[in-house]
Design a protein around this motif. Structure first.
Motif, PDB file in Angstrom:
ATOM      1  N   GLU A  10      40.372   9.588-114.286  1.00  0.00           N
ATOM      2  CA  GLU A  10      40.681  10.649-113.327  1.00  0.00           C
ATOM      3  C   GLU A  10      42.086  10.433-112.756  1.00  0.00           C
ATOM      4  O   GLU A  10      42.835  11.392-112.547  1.00  0.00           O
ATOM      5  N   SER A  11      42.440   9.172-112.499  1.00  0.00           N
ATOM      6  CA  SER A  11      43.786   8.863-112.018  1.00  0.00           C
ATOM      7  C   SER A  11      44.831   9.218-113.069  1.00  0.00           C
ATOM      8  O   SER A  11      45.891   9.781-112.753  1.00  0.00           O
ATOM      9  N   TYR A  12      44.531   8.901-114.323  1.00  0.00           N
ATOM     10  CA  TYR A  12      45.436   9.248-115.425  1.00  0.00           C
ATOM     11  C   TYR A  12      45.624  10.762-115.524  1.00  0.00           C
ATOM     12  O   TYR A  12      46.744  11.253-115.727  1.00  0.00           O
ATOM     13  N   HIS A  13      44.558  11.510-115.342  1.00  0.00           N
ATOM     14  CA  HIS A  13      44.661  12.973-115.377  1.00  0.00           C
ATOM     15  C   HIS A  13      45.511  13.497-114.223  1.00  0.00           C
ATOM     16  O   HIS A  13      46.249  14.479-114.379  1.00  0.00           O
ATOM     17  N   SER A  14      45.398  12.865-113.071  1.00  0.00           N
ATOM     18  CA  SER A  14      46.231  13.256-111.945  1.00  0.00           C
ATOM     19  C   SER A  14      47.713  13.016-112.245  1.00  0.00           C
ATOM     20  O   SER A  14      48.576  13.837-111.921  1.00  0.00           O
ATOM     21  N   ILE A  15      47.993  11.900-112.907  1.00  0.00           N
ATOM     22  CA  ILE A  15      49.377  11.574-113.278  1.00  0.00           C
ATOM     23  C   ILE A  15      49.927  12.591-114.270  1.00  0.00           C
ATOM     24  O   ILE A  15      51.046  13.103-114.121  1.00  0.00           O
ATOM     25  N   ILE A  16      49.146  12.906-115.284  1.00  0.00           N
ATOM     26  CA  ILE A  16      49.641  13.824-116.312  1.00  0.00           C
ATOM     27  C   ILE A  16      49.780  15.242-115.759  1.00  0.00           C
ATOM     28  O   ILE A  16      50.650  16.006-116.194  1.00  0.00           O
ATOM     29  N   GLU A  17      48.964  15.586-114.774  1.00  0.00           N
ATOM     30  CA  GLU A  17      49.089  16.891-114.131  1.00  0.00           C
ATOM     31  C   GLU A  17      50.411  16.984-113.366  1.00  0.00           C
ATOM     32  O   GLU A  17      51.145  17.970-113.495  1.00  0.00           O
ATOM     33  N   GLN A  18      50.706  15.946-112.575  1.00  0.00           N
ATOM     34  CA  GLN A  18      51.900  15.980-111.726  1.00  0.00           C
ATOM     35  C   GLN A  18      53.186  15.750-112.509  1.00  0.00           C
ATOM     36  O   GLN A  18      54.210  16.396-112.229  1.00  0.00           O
ATOM     37  N   GLU A  19      53.151  14.834-113.471  1.00  0.00           N
ATOM     38  CA  GLU A  19      54.378  14.405-114.119  1.00  0.00           C
ATOM     39  C   GLU A  19      54.638  15.075-115.471  1.00  0.00           C
ATOM     40  O   GLU A  19      55.729  14.923-116.025  1.00  0.00           O
ATOM     41  N   CYS A  20      53.657  15.812-115.977  1.00  0.00           N
ATOM     42  CA  CYS A  20      53.849  16.491-117.265  1.00  0.00           C
ATOM     43  C   CYS A  20      53.590  17.985-117.144  1.00  0.00           C
ATOM     44  O   CYS A  20      54.482  18.789-117.353  1.00  0.00           O
ATOM     45  N   TYR A  21      52.363  18.363-116.776  1.00  0.00           N
ATOM     46  CA  TYR A  21      52.006  19.777-116.752  1.00  0.00           C
ATOM     47  C   TYR A  21      52.851  20.554-115.741  1.00  0.00           C
ATOM     48  O   TYR A  21      53.351  21.645-116.042  1.00  0.00           O
ATOM     49  N   GLN A  22      53.012  19.982-114.528  1.00  0.00           N
ATOM     50  CA  GLN A  22      53.741  20.708-113.484  1.00  0.00           C
ATOM     51  C   GLN A  22      55.250  20.682-113.703  1.00  0.00           C
ATOM     52  O   GLN A  22      55.968  21.492-113.112  1.00  0.00           O
ATOM     53  N   GLN A  23      55.713  19.781-114.548  1.00  0.00           N
ATOM     54  CA  GLN A  23      57.151  19.695-114.810  1.00  0.00           C
ATOM     55  C   GLN A  23      57.578  20.535-116.013  1.00  0.00           C
ATOM     56  O   GLN A  23      58.771  20.634-116.309  1.00  0.00           O
ATOM     57  N   ASN A  24      56.616  21.094-116.713  1.00  0.00           N
ATOM     58  CA  ASN A  24      56.919  21.864-117.922  1.00  0.00           C
ATOM     59  C   ASN A  24      56.156  23.185-117.907  1.00  0.00           C
ATOM     60  O   ASN A  24      54.981  23.230-117.537  1.00  0.00           O
ATOM     61  N   GLU A  25      56.827  24.233-118.338  1.00  0.00           N
ATOM     62  CA  GLU A  25      56.183  25.535-118.507  1.00  0.00           C
ATOM     63  C   GLU A  25      56.146  25.814-120.002  1.00  0.00           C
ATOM     64  O   GLU A  25      57.096  26.315-120.583  1.00  0.00           O
ATOM     65  N   PHE A  26      55.041  25.445-120.626  1.00  0.00           N
ATOM     66  CA  PHE A  26      54.930  25.527-122.079  1.00  0.00           C
ATOM     67  C   PHE A  26      54.901  26.991-122.530  1.00  0.00           C
ATOM     68  O   PHE A  26      54.131  27.795-122.022  1.00  0.00           O
ATOM     69  N   GLU A  27      55.725  27.300-123.513  1.00  0.00           N
ATOM     70  CA  GLU A  27      55.790  28.661-124.035  1.00  0.00           C
ATOM     71  C   GLU A  27      54.924  28.861-125.268  1.00  0.00           C
ATOM     72  O   GLU A  27      54.609  29.984-125.631  1.00  0.00           O
TER      73      GLU A  27
END
Length: 310
Positions: free
Chosen positions: A244-261
């Motif tokens: 769950e902590s890893y998912h929080s990290i990937i949400e903040q540092e990957c998903y929210q930093q990129n707008e995938f087209e």
């Protein structure tokens, strides 16, 4: 209450009397019910069954005739049918306007109801146990994280297997679908990556109660791989805290930093992040090292392995 009953006996309306005396209706009727205790109970049955049903054309059909039709079905094509399917046959073959509740009653009266099926639990659930983790490959956690592809307006799935001790993502699946077969594939791949496939001792794998994780396919794979699969109780994500902590990290540092087209862009971006997560990103809980650096440092004996209570 005696005063209220006196005025009512004189023909005054109940609502008017209670309003004048400032008495709640519920209080009055509660008193009436209590006063009737000890008297002979009056059985109030529902309305009697009409004894017939109607066809779609309005023709009445007696219950006796309907029972005969049911018995005919049970003697032929409907021998293995329950009341629900018998209802469908009555509607289709005889154009009856009939509810399954009535068919259930008629079948019960004729004692022809099929016994209710009992669910057979092929793989009983094993609850997550508290333990102390002292090394890699003792406990793996797996879960699913959703991601959003802005350019295509759809979700993608990331399913990862994470080692609780060293925090490394052992392997993962990224796709537009996420099924039990994908979970089996990455579990087998994780065993091969850690060179454990032919070892006697395998990691315990911990999951929540998602459909992929409770599937027979995955349970059978765990049996084949000689792995213990344990599931956390519902509404206890703290039992799966590390992933769950890893998912929080990937949400903040990957998903929210990129707008995938596009999906290929999402696949490439998330894959690169996981590689950097394992090799570069430092973790405060493991001496400010990356997972791979921590694994090597423990192996070389330059740092003391941290025990983890789960």
């Amino acid at each position: 209450m005696e005063i209220a009953q006196k005025y009512m006996g004189q023909g005054h309306a109940i609502s008017s009397v209670l309003r004048v005396l400032n008495v709640e209706r519920s209080t009055y009727y509660a008193h009436v019910n209590r006063s009737q205790q000890g008297k002979e109970n009056i059985h109030r049955a529902g309305r009697p069954a009409p004894g017939l049903s109607y066809t779609q054309g309005g023709k009445p059909i007696s219950d006796e005739q309907i029972c005969e039709w049911i018995m005919e079905f049970l003697a032929g094509e409907g021998s293995n049918y329950g009341y629900r399917k018998l209802t469908i046959l009555l509607r289709r073959r005889h154009k009856l306007k009939i509810k399954k509740k009535k068919v259930y009653r008629l079948c019960k009266e004729m004692d022809v109801l099929r016994p209710q099926r009992k669910l057979k639990i092929k793989h009983p659930r094993r609850l997550a146990n508290n333990r102390i983790i002292t090394g890699s490959n003792q406990l793996w956690e797996t879960d699913i994280k959703y991601g959003w592809i802005h350019g295509e307006q759809r979700f993608f799935f990331l399913m990862s297997i994470l080692d609780v001790f060293d925090r490394a993502v052992v392997t993962y699946h990224i796709g537009l679908t996420c099924e039990a077969k994908h979970l089996v594939q990455i579990t087998q791949e994780a065993l091969m990556r850690r060179q454990l496939f032919d070892k006697a001792e395998k990691p315990t794998i911990r999951t929540d109660n998602g459909p992929q994780f409770i599937s027979h396919l995955f349970e059978e794979a765990c049996t084949e791989f000689a792995m213990v699969h344990e599931r956390i109780p519902p509404k206890t994500p703290n039992k799966n805290a590390h992933i769950e902590s890893y998912h929080s990290i990937i949400e903040q540092e990957c998903y929210q930093q990129n707008e995938f087209e596009s999906y290929p862009q999402a696949y490439e971006g998330v894959s690169q992040f996981i590689q950097d997560y394992n090799r570069i990103r430092i973790h405060g809980s493991i001496y400010d090292l990356s997972p791979y650096e921590y694994m090597e440092a423990v192996k070389q004996g330059t740092v003391k392995a941290k025990q983890i209570k789960v």
